[in-house]
Design a protein around this motif. Structure first.
Motif, PDB file in Angstrom:
ATOM      1  N   UNK A   1       0.849  -1.215   0.000  1.00  0.00           N
ATOM      2  CA  UNK A   1       0.000   0.000   0.000  1.00  0.00           C
ATOM      3  C   UNK A   1       0.872   1.247   0.000  1.00  0.00           C
ATOM      4  N   UNK A   2       1.987   1.228   0.784  1.00  0.00           N
ATOM      5  CA  UNK A   2       2.884   2.371   0.813  1.00  0.00           C
ATOM      6  C   UNK A   2       3.629   2.525  -0.511  1.00  0.00           C
ATOM      7  N   UNK A   3       3.948   1.394  -1.150  1.00  0.00           N
ATOM      8  CA  UNK A   3       4.683   1.455  -2.424  1.00  0.00           C
ATOM      9  C   UNK A   3       3.829   2.060  -3.523  1.00  0.00           C
ATOM     10  N   UNK A   4       2.507   1.738  -3.488  1.00  0.00           N
ATOM     11  CA  UNK A   4       1.612   2.286  -4.519  1.00  0.00           C
ATOM     12  C   UNK A   4       1.602   3.806  -4.445  1.00  0.00           C
ATOM     13  N   UNK A   5       1.620   4.312  -3.227  1.00  0.00           N
ATOM     14  CA  UNK A   5       1.599   5.770  -3.096  1.00  0.00           C
ATOM     15  C   UNK A   5       2.922   6.389  -3.470  1.00  0.00           C
ATOM     16  N   UNK A   6       4.002   5.597  -3.457  1.00  0.00           N
ATOM     17  CA  UNK A   6       5.323   6.142  -3.800  1.00  0.00           C
ATOM     18  C   UNK A   6       5.477   6.305  -5.291  1.00  0.00           C
ATOM     19  N   UNK A   7       5.229   5.251  -6.070  1.00  0.00           N
ATOM     20  CA  UNK A   7       5.366   5.331  -7.535  1.00  0.00           C
ATOM     21  C   UNK A   7       4.835   4.045  -8.147  1.00  0.00           C
ATOM     22  N   UNK A   8       4.593   4.104  -9.447  1.00  0.00           N
ATOM     23  CA  UNK A   8       4.101   2.918 -10.169  1.00  0.00           C
ATOM     24  C   UNK A   8       5.167   1.839 -10.207  1.00  0.00           C
ATOM     25  N   UNK A   9       6.431   2.246 -10.443  1.00  0.00           N
ATOM     26  CA  UNK A   9       7.514   1.251 -10.493  1.00  0.00           C
ATOM     27  C   UNK A   9       7.674   0.537  -9.155  1.00  0.00           C
TER      28      UNK A   9
ATOM     29  N   UNK B   1      -3.158  -8.128  -0.721  1.00  0.00           N
ATOM     30  CA  UNK B   1      -2.536  -7.383  -1.825  1.00  0.00           C
ATOM     31  C   UNK B   1      -3.508  -7.236  -2.983  1.00  0.00           C
ATOM     32  N   UNK B   2      -4.289  -8.310  -3.287  1.00  0.00           N
ATOM     33  CA  UNK B   2      -5.270  -8.229  -4.373  1.00  0.00           C
ATOM     34  C   UNK B   2      -6.349  -7.192  -4.060  1.00  0.00           C
ATOM     35  N   UNK B   3      -6.767  -7.134  -2.785  1.00  0.00           N
ATOM     36  CA  UNK B   3      -7.796  -6.145  -2.407  1.00  0.00           C
ATOM     37  C   UNK B   3      -7.261  -4.731  -2.547  1.00  0.00           C
ATOM     38  N   UNK B   4      -6.017  -4.536  -2.128  1.00  0.00           N
ATOM     39  CA  UNK B   4      -5.411  -3.196  -2.234  1.00  0.00           C
ATOM     40  C   UNK B   4      -5.306  -2.793  -3.695  1.00  0.00           C
ATOM     41  N   UNK B   5      -4.903  -3.764  -4.569  1.00  0.00           N
ATOM     42  CA  UNK B   5      -4.761  -3.455  -5.994  1.00  0.00           C
ATOM     43  C   UNK B   5      -6.119  -3.222  -6.663  1.00  0.00           C
ATOM     44  N   UNK B   6      -7.149  -3.825  -6.100  1.00  0.00           N
ATOM     45  CA  UNK B   6      -8.472  -3.701  -6.739  1.00  0.00           C
ATOM     46  C   UNK B   6      -9.201  -2.430  -6.311  1.00  0.00           C
ATOM     47  N   UNK B   7      -9.106  -2.040  -5.051  1.00  0.00           N
ATOM     48  CA  UNK B   7      -9.940  -0.931  -4.561  1.00  0.00           C
ATOM     49  C   UNK B   7      -9.103   0.210  -4.003  1.00  0.00           C
ATOM     50  N   UNK B   8      -7.788   0.155  -4.125  1.00  0.00           N
ATOM     51  CA  UNK B   8      -6.938   1.205  -3.592  1.00  0.00           C
ATOM     52  C   UNK B   8      -6.987   2.468  -4.433  1.00  0.00           C
ATOM     53  N   UNK B   9      -6.265   3.509  -3.977  1.00  0.00           N
ATOM     54  CA  UNK B   9      -6.270   4.778  -4.716  1.00  0.00           C
ATOM     55  C   UNK B   9      -5.751   4.628  -6.144  1.00  0.00           C
ATOM     56  N   UNK B  10      -4.787   3.746  -6.329  1.00  0.00           N
ATOM     57  CA  UNK B  10      -4.261   3.502  -7.685  1.00  0.00           C
ATOM     58  C   UNK B  10      -4.585   2.064  -8.051  1.00  0.00           C
ATOM     59  N   UNK B  11      -5.872   1.827  -8.256  1.00  0.00           N
ATOM     60  CA  UNK B  11      -6.323   0.453  -8.500  1.00  0.00           C
ATOM     61  C   UNK B  11      -5.766  -0.086  -9.804  1.00  0.00           C
ATOM     62  N   UNK B  12      -5.548  -1.387  -9.796  1.00  0.00           N
ATOM     63  CA  UNK B  12      -5.064  -2.085 -11.002  1.00  0.00           C
ATOM     64  C   UNK B  12      -5.745  -3.450 -11.010  1.00  0.00           C
ATOM     65  N   UNK B  13      -6.978  -3.518 -11.634  1.00  0.00           N
ATOM     66  CA  UNK B  13      -7.758  -4.767 -11.620  1.00  0.00           C
ATOM     67  C   UNK B  13      -6.989  -5.966 -12.176  1.00  0.00           C
TER      68      UNK B  13
END
Length: 688
Positions: A127-135, A173-185
């Motif tokens: 979750x912290x990495x998503x907020x840092x950058x896409x890479x 991790x799947x939930x964070x990727x699905x509904x997080x601020x930078x979602x990636x289904x």
């Protein structure tokens, strides 16, 4: 039946507990690697995030490393507790089924708690990495997927814990990727698919792992059984080997050590002590008891002899049965020669006392030979050989006594050994020859027979005394071949003599010891040109004692051939008057020792007179040998003796001298006959 089911259930539960315990051990062993993998992954992610969020990255790395250290301490505590309870010599508390199951539950929970905590922390990192950058998001997802993939193998021993750990890594991790601020289904779906795949793979890994442990447990049980069986077999083999070694060293009849055990003990004593004595005992008169009363009585007699020896010798040191009616003993420490001989004679006296057996009272004698270490030898073979020779000397010259090996016996042993070796290599056709001594009929004044006497001219020793080489030949068994050679040559010489003259041939005990030897002599007689009825076979009383039944059968066979049988050296051996009745005897030769003493010993005169009358009443010839003087000859004639042999009549002579002797005797006979005819003619015929 219920008891059997309960027992089976307990064994099955024990087996399951063992499998679960081993699964836990393997999981903790794998968990050590997982600690370092998590720490390395955390450092890698921290380094990746450091340029973007330095404070966050450093804090994260410190937190993960601290968690890894705590897990490492817990892991080590687990193994310490295991070792403290299952190591040899420990209290063994894990052997209790209830305590083992409680131990498994406690440490499985701690294992799961640590892994699930780590999985949730990785979700927070994502979750912290998503907020840092896409890479950073992609890098963290790759790390989490790698950790989940490794968990499929590392957590295989504990399937439930492994599923919880994989799920704690991928599902949040799947939930964070699905509904997080930078979602990636797409990544979320891939995380779910990866989770399902890894859970399936974890199940397969767990099944294979469990089957491997079950197989290992089964094989371990089999190995334990085989080990127990092998140990049991080794114990049995060891015991059997000891029993066989004991049996190989013991005589089964008397339970005394045998000859092998005797030699072994002698060698052992030689290594530890220098002063001791070896004694060899031979029973005198055992065979007649054995033949008369049977082998069972003979065995009982040997057992009693062994008991008496153990009473006298066993208390001092060691006694053994060497074979047949021969025993041996060992006396430790130095003993004076006089005391040794006194002890040996006391032993003879004790063994000569009557034996009360089952329904029989038996009486035997004994002779003893003694040798001392290190005076008489330095090894067991030499000591036993010299004790044997002392025994042989006792039986030959001092029967029923103990004889201590003396230095002069060494010369006789060496001499006998050398004579025996030379005799075996001798060319009998060239070196052996025969001399003949007349047996004269003093009533008729002519030769009754010639006794054949063996002679040996050795190329190395020169003339060898007959008693020496015959003794060596008898000891070695070579006497049988020697007798055959001499019989063949004697019969060739005797064929040319006048038909009324007989030839007398001496036989040893070995010559009549088997029917094969007897048949060989009979074939020689039949192949010769002489009439068997002109042959006398002489046998000594000593030869009869060896095997009386065999001797009687052999002599009967010679008698059936037509030969006559003479008993030589009568009065000095071991035969009894009953033997004169049981054997097919035609002649009795009175030993020369009686003749030698007859001029001064009244008892010898009475014995000779009685034997002459005995032979006359039995209608057998009586030959008096050893007549050396004219006075002895006159006394023999006055007693009624007729057949005489001795130096006063004639010494042994060569075959050429025999021919001259016979010719001279015939000429004297012819002159006497002519004179008698002239004296019988009328006076007017003599004057004419």
């Amino acid at each position: 039946m219920q008891q059997q089911n309960d027992t089976f259930g307990k064994l099955h539960q024990r087996f399951e507990d063992d499998i679960e315990f081993n699964l836990l051990l393997n999981a903790y062993a794998n968990g050590r690697a997982m600690i370092f993998v998590n720490a390395a992954a955390a450092i890698a992610v921290g380094c990746f995030l450091y340029p973007m969020k330095p404070a966050y990255a450093m804090g994260w790395v410190v937190a993960i490393l601290l968690l890894s250290l705590i897990r490492r301490i817990k892991w080590q505590h687990f193994f310490d507790e295991v070792h403290a309870n299952i190591e040899p010599g420990a209290n063994g508390s894990l052997e209790d089924a209830g305590m083992r199951r409680a131990f498994i539950r406690k440490w499985r929970f701690r294992y799961a708690a640590g892994l699930i905590t780590a999985g949730l922390l990785w979700s927070f990192i994502l979750e912290r990495s998503i907020s840092a950058s896409v890479d950073a998001k992609y890098f963290t997802c790759i790390v989490i997927a790698g950790l989940a993939g490794g968990a499929a193998s590392i957590c295989a021993p504990l399937k439930g814990v492994g599923r919880a750990y994989i799920s704690s890594l991928l599902l949040p991790s799947a939930a964070i990727l699905a509904i997080g601020p930078s979602s990636d289904p797409l990544l979320a779906i891939m995380a779910v698919i990866c989770c399902a795949t890894l859970l399936f793979g974890l199940s397969n890994n767990h099944r294979v792992h469990r089957q491997a442990l079950e197989l290992q447990a089964t094989n371990s049980g089999l190995v334990r059984e085989l080990t127990d069986l092998n140990q049991s077999l080794e114990k049995k083999v060891t015991k059997r080997t000891r029993d066989l070694e004991y049996a190989a060293m013991r005589d089964p009849l008397t339970d005394l050590p045998n000859r092998r055990g005797f030699r072994t003990v002698t060698n052992h004593i030689l290594r530890s002590s220098r002063d001791f004595t070896i004694g060899v005992i031979d029973l005198d008169g055992f065979k007649p008891v054995n033949d008369a009363f049977g082998h069972a009585t003979g065995d009982q007699l040997l057992i009693e002899v062994g008991k008496r020896l153990k009473t006298m010798v066993g208390s001092i040191f060691y006694v053994a049965r060497l074979g047949g009616d021969e025993f041996g003993f060992i006396l430790k420490n130095r003993i004076d020669p006089e005391d040794l001989e006194a002890f040996g004679n006391a032993l003879v006296e004790r063994l000569s006392q009557p034996y009360e057996l089952t329904g029989v009272v038996a009486e035997i004698g004994a002779s003893v030979g003694l040798s001392r270490a290190p005076i008489d030898g330095s090894d067991a073979e030499q000591l036993c050989q010299r004790a044997d020779y002392a025994l042989y000397f006792a039986k030959q010259f001092h029967k029923g006594t103990a004889v201590l090996f003396e230095p002069e016996h060494e010369v006789e042993i060496c001499q006998l050994a050398r004579v025996e070796q030379l005799l075996r290599r001798a060319d009998l056709s060239k070196e052996m020859y025969v001399e003949f001594q007349p047996i004269t009929d003093i009533r008729l004044g002519h030769t009754h027979a010639f006794e054949a006497l063996a002679r040996w001219q050795s190329p190395e020793l020169g003339p060898v005394a007959p008693n020496l080489f015959i003794q060596a030949a008898e000891r070695s068994g070579f006497i049988v071949e020697l007798t055959r050679q001499l019989v063949r040559r004697t019969l060739q010489h005797a064929h040319s003599w006048p038909k009324h003259m007989r030839v007398s041939i001496n036989l040893s005990a070995r010559d009549i010891a088997s029917m094969d030897a007897v048949d060989a002599l009979i074939r020689i007689v039949r192949e010769s040109l002489i009439d068997p009825r002109r042959i006398d076979f002489e046998i000594t009383e000593t030869a009869l004692v060896c095997d009386f039944d065999q001797a009687r059968a052999a002599l009967t066979k010679f008698a059936a051939l037509g030969a006559r049988i003479a008993l030589d050296d009568f009065g000095t051996g071991h035969s009894s008057l009953s033997h004169l009745q049981l054997l097919p005897l035609d002649k009795l030769k009175i030993d020369s020792s009686f003749i030698a003493n007859m001029e001064t010993d009244r008892a010898s005169q009475d014995i000779i007179r009685a034997l002459i009358l005995l032979c006359r009443s039995m209608k057998i010839d009586c030959i008096l040998e050893g007549v050396e003087t004219e006075s002895q000859l006159k006394m023999v004639r006055d007693m009624g003796g007729r057949l005489v042999q001795g130096f006063h009549i004639a010494r042994p002579m060569s075959i050429s001298d025999v021919t001259a002797y016979i010719t001279d005797e015939q000429q004297r006979t012819n002159r006497t006959a002519s004179a008698n005819r002239a004296a019988d003619r009328p006076a007017w015929r003599r004057r004419a």
